[in-house]
Enzyme design. Structure first.
Site, PDB file in Angstrom:
ATOM      1  N   TYR A 136      27.998  -6.850 -14.159  1.00 14.25           N
ATOM      2  CA  TYR A 136      28.812  -7.212 -15.327  1.00 14.25           C
ATOM      3  C   TYR A 136      28.505  -6.295 -16.498  1.00 14.25           C
ATOM      4  CZ  TYR A 136      29.894 -11.104 -12.442  1.00 14.25           C
ATOM      5  OH  TYR A 136      30.303 -11.843 -11.377  1.00 14.25           O
ATOM      6  N   HIS A 172      22.529  -8.656 -10.246  1.00 11.78           N
ATOM      7  CA  HIS A 172      23.892  -9.171 -10.362  1.00 11.78           C
ATOM      8  C   HIS A 172      24.446  -9.075 -11.781  1.00 11.78           C
ATOM      9  CE1 HIS A 172      27.583 -10.542  -9.034  1.00 11.78           C
ATOM     10  NE2 HIS A 172      27.641 -11.320 -10.086  1.00 11.78           N
ATOM     11  N   ARG A 198      26.566  -1.110   6.954  1.00 15.15           N
ATOM     12  CA  ARG A 198      26.230  -0.136   5.908  1.00 15.15           C
ATOM     13  C   ARG A 198      24.962   0.615   6.270  1.00 15.15           C
ATOM     14  NH1 ARG A 198      25.153  -3.684   0.556  1.00 15.15           N
ATOM     15  NH2 ARG A 198      25.084  -1.654  -0.420  1.00 15.15           N
ATOM     16  N   LYS A 209      41.290 -12.879 -18.002  1.00 18.05           N
ATOM     17  CA  LYS A 209      41.396 -11.520 -18.540  1.00 18.05           C
ATOM     18  C   LYS A 209      42.567 -10.775 -17.904  1.00 18.05           C
ATOM     19  CE  LYS A 209      38.003  -9.262 -20.046  1.00 18.05           C
ATOM     20  NZ  LYS A 209      37.996  -9.618 -21.459  1.00 18.05           N
ATOM     21  N   SER A 269      41.241  -3.330 -22.500  1.00 19.15           N
ATOM     22  CA  SER A 269      41.973  -4.213 -23.413  1.00 19.15           C
ATOM     23  C   SER A 269      42.565  -3.418 -24.562  1.00 19.15           C
ATOM     24  CB  SER A 269      41.047  -5.281 -23.985  1.00 19.15           C
ATOM     25  OG  SER A 269      40.506  -6.067 -22.965  1.00 19.15           O
ATOM     26  N   TRP A 324      19.326   1.144  -3.335  1.00 18.14           N
ATOM     27  CA  TRP A 324      18.987   0.884  -4.747  1.00 18.14           C
ATOM     28  C   TRP A 324      18.298  -0.457  -4.908  1.00 18.14           C
ATOM     29  CZ3 TRP A 324      21.352  -1.948  -9.090  1.00 18.14           C
ATOM     30  CH2 TRP A 324      22.227  -2.966  -8.686  1.00 18.14           C
ATOM     31  N   SER A 347      14.903   2.506 -21.907  1.00 19.40           N
ATOM     32  CA  SER A 347      16.019   3.102 -22.644  1.00 19.40           C
ATOM     33  C   SER A 347      17.125   2.080 -22.880  1.00 19.40           C
ATOM     34  CB  SER A 347      16.542   4.299 -21.847  1.00 19.40           C
ATOM     35  OG  SER A 347      17.866   4.555 -22.169  1.00 19.40           O
ATOM     36  N   SER A 348      17.497   1.343 -21.821  1.00 11.10           N
ATOM     37  CA  SER A 348      18.585   0.376 -21.961  1.00 11.10           C
ATOM     38  C   SER A 348      18.202  -0.770 -22.874  1.00 11.10           C
ATOM     39  CB  SER A 348      18.982  -0.196 -20.602  1.00 11.10           C
ATOM     40  OG  SER A 348      19.503   0.815 -19.801  1.00 11.10           O
ATOM     41  N   ASP A 373      26.395   3.808 -39.500  1.00 15.53           N
ATOM     42  CA  ASP A 373      25.693   4.351 -38.330  1.00 15.53           C
ATOM     43  C   ASP A 373      25.170   3.163 -37.540  1.00 15.53           C
ATOM     44  OD1 ASP A 373      23.877   5.875 -36.541  1.00 15.53           O
ATOM     45  OD2 ASP A 373      24.285   7.510 -37.914  1.00 15.53           O
ATOM     46  N   HIS A 383      23.871 -15.005  -4.429  1.00  7.75           N
ATOM     47  CA  HIS A 383      24.958 -14.751  -3.482  1.00  7.75           C
ATOM     48  C   HIS A 383      24.807 -13.394  -2.806  1.00  7.75           C
ATOM     49  CE1 HIS A 383      27.510 -13.111  -7.067  1.00  7.75           C
ATOM     50  NE2 HIS A 383      26.866 -12.139  -6.494  1.00  7.75           N
ATOM     51  N   HIS A 384      23.830 -12.597  -3.272  1.00  8.61           N
ATOM     52  CA  HIS A 384      23.506 -11.355  -2.557  1.00  8.61           C
ATOM     53  C   HIS A 384      22.524 -11.626  -1.427  1.00  8.61           C
ATOM     54  CE1 HIS A 384      25.413  -8.653  -5.528  1.00  8.61           C
ATOM     55  NE2 HIS A 384      25.118  -9.618  -6.373  1.00  8.61           N
ATOM     56  N   THR A 397      37.611 -14.241 -15.217  1.00  3.93           N
ATOM     57  CA  THR A 397      38.147 -12.927 -14.852  1.00  3.93           C
ATOM     58  C   THR A 397      39.657 -12.992 -14.719  1.00  3.93           C
ATOM     59  OG1 THR A 397      36.097 -12.672 -13.619  1.00  3.93           O
ATOM     60  CG2 THR A 397      37.758 -10.973 -13.329  1.00  3.93           C
ATOM     61  N   HIS A 411      22.677   8.223  -4.546  1.00  3.50           N
ATOM     62  CA  HIS A 411      24.067   8.057  -4.969  1.00  3.50           C
ATOM     63  C   HIS A 411      24.207   6.805  -5.832  1.00  3.50           C
ATOM     64  CE1 HIS A 411      28.388   7.556  -4.928  1.00  3.50           C
ATOM     65  NE2 HIS A 411      28.262   6.400  -4.293  1.00  3.50           N
ATOM     66  N   GLU A 463      23.745  -6.952 -13.767  1.00  2.00           N
ATOM     67  CA  GLU A 463      23.962  -5.519 -13.948  1.00  2.00           C
ATOM     68  C   GLU A 463      25.408  -5.117 -13.635  1.00  2.00           C
ATOM     69  OE1 GLU A 463      22.241  -3.096 -15.162  1.00  2.00           O
ATOM     70  OE2 GLU A 463      23.348  -1.363 -14.426  1.00  2.00           O
TER      71      GLU A 463
END
Lengths: 264, 533
Positions: free
Chosen positions: B257, B253, B450, B331, B268, B139, B169-170, B104, B302-303, B328, B74, B255
């Site tokens: 963002y 982390h 979890r 924003k 926006s 994950w 790819s990324s 292009d 922090h994880h 944040t 998932h 990721e």
């Protein structure tokens, strides 16, 4: 594409290579898992061939396009240079992960290896033996590639080809010495944290040297071909030179930290 | 060749799609891929909620490894095969060249390989769920659970190679985006005239380029640990399993963002369009995006508050994490100030945008709670965390995806979605996701862990509500699929700008759908784009 184009950028007709490489990458990764678990190497082999073939075709297309100055404008070359710089940046971050492992283990050596670095009882390689020679070889190749660069800027094609050839020879001898060193190393890949990081970091560096050498070899053969590489237009050689300086710089860090830093 | 009109350059049949070098076609393929990935990820989550609907659930036949395989799939499918291909590959490919007036992308072939590498990546991820015992690592793939000790068969190797392919790819896609944005802006399109979506794609690409290679190194070492006897993460040979967590979260982390920034950009632009006002504080929005990117690279541990970080590291990572609340907040307040005094129209994209602001802010606030190293030790690995990150991702990023879909679909396919069904979709989804994730905060706060497929009787009512919410969400997704198919095949023909004076960016100057090649004559950008005349 046509003379009525009103912008300087490259619009490309459909190309088969991305699809070939992607499907090759599927077989390559699938084959890697099968090879590691079932000792079945056929899929891996076919996948590798597809990826290499696709890369070759792609490269060939780009070389053909590069001769057409209406395609390879200043802006397109600028884009390629930006792309190469970014790519080298990601490569640096790739090596960061291996240096991270190395410093994590060497600055805070765990009890299992005797709380000392290099691990207790492990014979490391004398940095002033072959590694030092390799350092000098790579530094020298850095100067010859710069010699080649300045030659082409001054339009001296003869010196350019000579210096490029010398760079390739230096690169190849580096790879040979590295292979010799691996063959005679007093430890195996699976011999604990020091051998693991040593082979991982220097191995990936070696692979990058090999790749850079291939890049330079392609440049060499193009420099021998009529109509390739002029005083004004030699972008792919510039990119190859940047890449070569990058592998050179990575080696210096490897030499200082992994060879010299682990020498007792 | 010179007398060919642009129309005749359009390749036909399978070559157009399989061998594509056109940013619009590749973007469309990414969007379809993203929808397929999203459905797959949704199916996994529905099974998870069915298992958790009642204590002692037996949907998965009591196979707890299988439950963890579902959790893993998932997460990975939603992140790598639904949200990223949709926001970055799909909308990024379609609209970055249009928004900056480029003909292009910079490297069209590279663009195609970044799409086609996603297919092998998805196949490998699929194999990892069905081969052997499946990959039940989560994950995060921490060793030793992901080492040979925890998962001896092939499944985890398939998963690791799937990530390698998705990562390549990324990386190639990001390289392409950055080069395009730096090199191919139309004359007059200064950096500080670029629409915010382009800015967010720029920063997202930079984050991917900085962090993905580190993950690639980490999973390469995990592969050699598993298959070649190295001991990078194995303490018996002097390795360090916590090191993998550092390497993983150094990527993991940023990721988050990577996922949320493009959604910020879309939101926006939607809010500006539907408030008929330029974005409030455009420049500070740009700097907020940049500082979220920069600070986001320095907060990964922090994880890992429960691994035994030193107190000073805990203090640093807590404080640095809290600092992210500042940009944040800039924003969020800028979005509100953009709406303030505007002539607001609540069409479906705007519903998603306002829903985004509300729910993302709630998720951000629970994030501030979790950033506190002391609190985190209590709440770590509880459903409170699950609730928190689904508020920012499942309602943040996904609302951004849906908002972008309704905002731009008329431009992409030339047909407009049925407004009433868009609104029905929004409200069902809004109610559904809140029913799922609000209760998770309560059960999590009371200690429900979890990745455990069972729970005590006391948590039953809240879990039941969450499961009903999940079914409602699934139903709303069926409505979305209906809307999407109806729009593409039967929708009303759309004009070039369906949103009126509020839509000032370049894509609305083109017909809907735009011709195969656009901006073959570069547009000239004069004056201030963000001024509404």
């Amino acid at each position: 594409m046509s003379s009525e184009k009103k912008h300087p950028f490259q619009i490309i007709d459909p190309s088969p290579w991305p699809l070939v490489i992607s499907m090759g990458a599927l077989l390559l990764t699938l084959g890697a898992v099968l090879a590691m678990h079932n000792k079945d190497f056929i899929t891996l082999f076919i996948g590798a061939l597809m990826v290499l073939g696709g890369c070759g075709g792609w490269w060939r297309d780009m070389i053909i396009e590069s001769k057409d100055t209406s395609i390879y404008t200043k802006e397109v070359k600028n884009g390629l240079k930006i792309g190469m710089l970014i790519f080298i940046g990601t490569e640096i971050m790739f090596f960061v992960s291996f240096f991270w492992v190395y410093f994590n283990a060497s600055l805070f050596p765990p009890e299992v290896i005797g709380s000392v670095w290099p691990p207790k009882g492990l014979k490391t390689i004398d940095p002033f033996d072959l590694p030092y020679l390799n350092t000098l070889l790579l530094l020298l190749s850095g100067t010859t590639v710069t010699w080649a660069h300045h030659s082409i800027i001054e339009g001296n094609k003869k010196d350019f080809t000579l210096a490029l050839g010398l760079t390739i020879l230096l690169g190849l001898s580096f790879t040979c010495f590295q292979a010799f060193e691996y063959y005679h190393a007093p430890f195996l890949f699976k011999g604990g944290i020091y051998p693991s990081t040593f082979y991982m970091a220097t191995g990936f560096h070696g692979a990058h040297v090999f790749l850079g050498t291939i890049f330079l070899i392609v440049c060499y053969f193009r420099s021998k071909t009529q109509g390739h590489y002029t005083q004004e237009s030699h972008t792919s050689f510039e990119l190859a030179a940047w890449y070569w300086h990058f592998v050179d710089a990575v080696w210096l860090f490897l030499f200082i930290s992994i060879y010299y830093g682990s020498w007792r | 060749m010179n007398e060919h009109t642009p129309h005749e350059h359009t390749p036909k049949g399978w070559r157009r799609w399989l061998l594509s070098t056109n940013h619009k076609d590749i973007g469309s393929m990414y969007l379809i891929f993203s929808i397929i990935g999203g459905i797959a990820g949704l199916i996994f989550s529905i099974v998870i909620r069915m298992q958790l609907a009642h204590p002692g659930g037996t949907v998965l036949g009591g196979n707890h490894q299988l439950y963890n395989v579902f959790i893993t799939s998932h997460a990975l499918i939603m992140i790598f095969f639904a949200v990223m291909p949709g926001l970055i590959g799909g909308f990024g490919n379609w609209f970055v060249p249009l928004l900056i007036g480029a003909p292009d992308m910079a490297f069209p072939r590279l663009n195609n390989i970044s799409f086609w590498l996603m297919i092998p990546a998805l196949i490998m991820a699929g194999l990892s769920t069905v081969v052997g015992m499946g990959a039940g690592t989560g994950w995060t793939m921490y060793p030793p659970l992901s080492s040979l000790t925890g998962h001896p068969d092939m499944a985890v190797d398939f998963l690791l190679f799937s990530l390698h392919l998705a990562g390549v790819s990324s990386i190639l896609g990001s390289l392409n985006f950055i080069t395009t944005i730096i090199n191919m802006r139309a004359p007059g399109m200064d950096f500080f005239k670029m629409p915010l979506f382009v800015w967010t794609i720029l920063v997202t690409s930079a984050l991917l380029l900085i962090t993905l290679p580190v993950l690639a190194g980490g999973i390469t070492m995990l592969i050699t640990d598993r298959n070649f006897g190295t001991t990078f993460f194995d303490p018996s040979g002097g390795g360090d399993p916590v090191l993998f967590q550092h390497l993983f979260w150094f990527f993991g982390h940023p990721e988050v963002y990577v996922i949320i920034l493009p959604a910020f950009g879309i939101i926006s632009q939607i809010i500006s369009t539907f408030s008929k006002k330029p974005v409030f504080g455009y420049v500070s929005m740009v700097y907020a995006i940049l500082s979220i990117g920069v600070i986001g690279c320095g907060v990964w541990a922090h994880h890992m508050f429960t691994v035994g970080l030193s107190p000073s590291a805990t203090v640093y990572f807590s404080a640095a994490t809290m600092v992210i609340a500042v940009p944040t907040g800039i924003k969020v307040f800028s979005w509100l100030a953009t709406m303030w005094g505007g002539s607001i129209r609540f069409d479906t994209p705007m519903l998603f945008a306002t829903g985004f602001i509300l729910l993302f802010t709630l998720g951000g606030l629970t994030g501030v709670v979790l950033s506190n190293g002391g609190m985190n030790i209590v709440l770590h690995d509880t459903y409170y965390v699950v609730g928190h990150f689904h508020y920012v991702l499942s309602m943040g990023a996904v609302f951004g995806l849906f908002g972008g879909f309704y905002y731009w679909i008329s431009k992409i396919c030339g047909r407009q979605y049925p407004e009433i069904w868009g609104r029905i979709h929004f409200w069902m989804l809004f109610i559904g996701v809140n029913m799922i994730f609000i209760p998770m905060h309560f059960v999590g706060y009371n200690g429900m862990p979890r990745r455990i497929p069972d729970y005590p009787q006391a948590f039953a009512p809240m879990n039941y509500i969450a499961s009903i919410g999940a079914y409602l969400t699934a139903f709303s997704t069926l409505i979305f699929l209906g809307v999407a198919l109806y729009t593409v095949f039967r929708g009303k023909k759309a004009q070039s700008n369906p949103w009126g004076v509020g839509a000032t960016t370049l894509e609305w100057t083109l017909p809907s759908p735009p011709p195969y090649h656009t901006f073959e004559t570069p547009p000239h950008i004069g004056g201030d784009l963000h001024e509404h005349k």
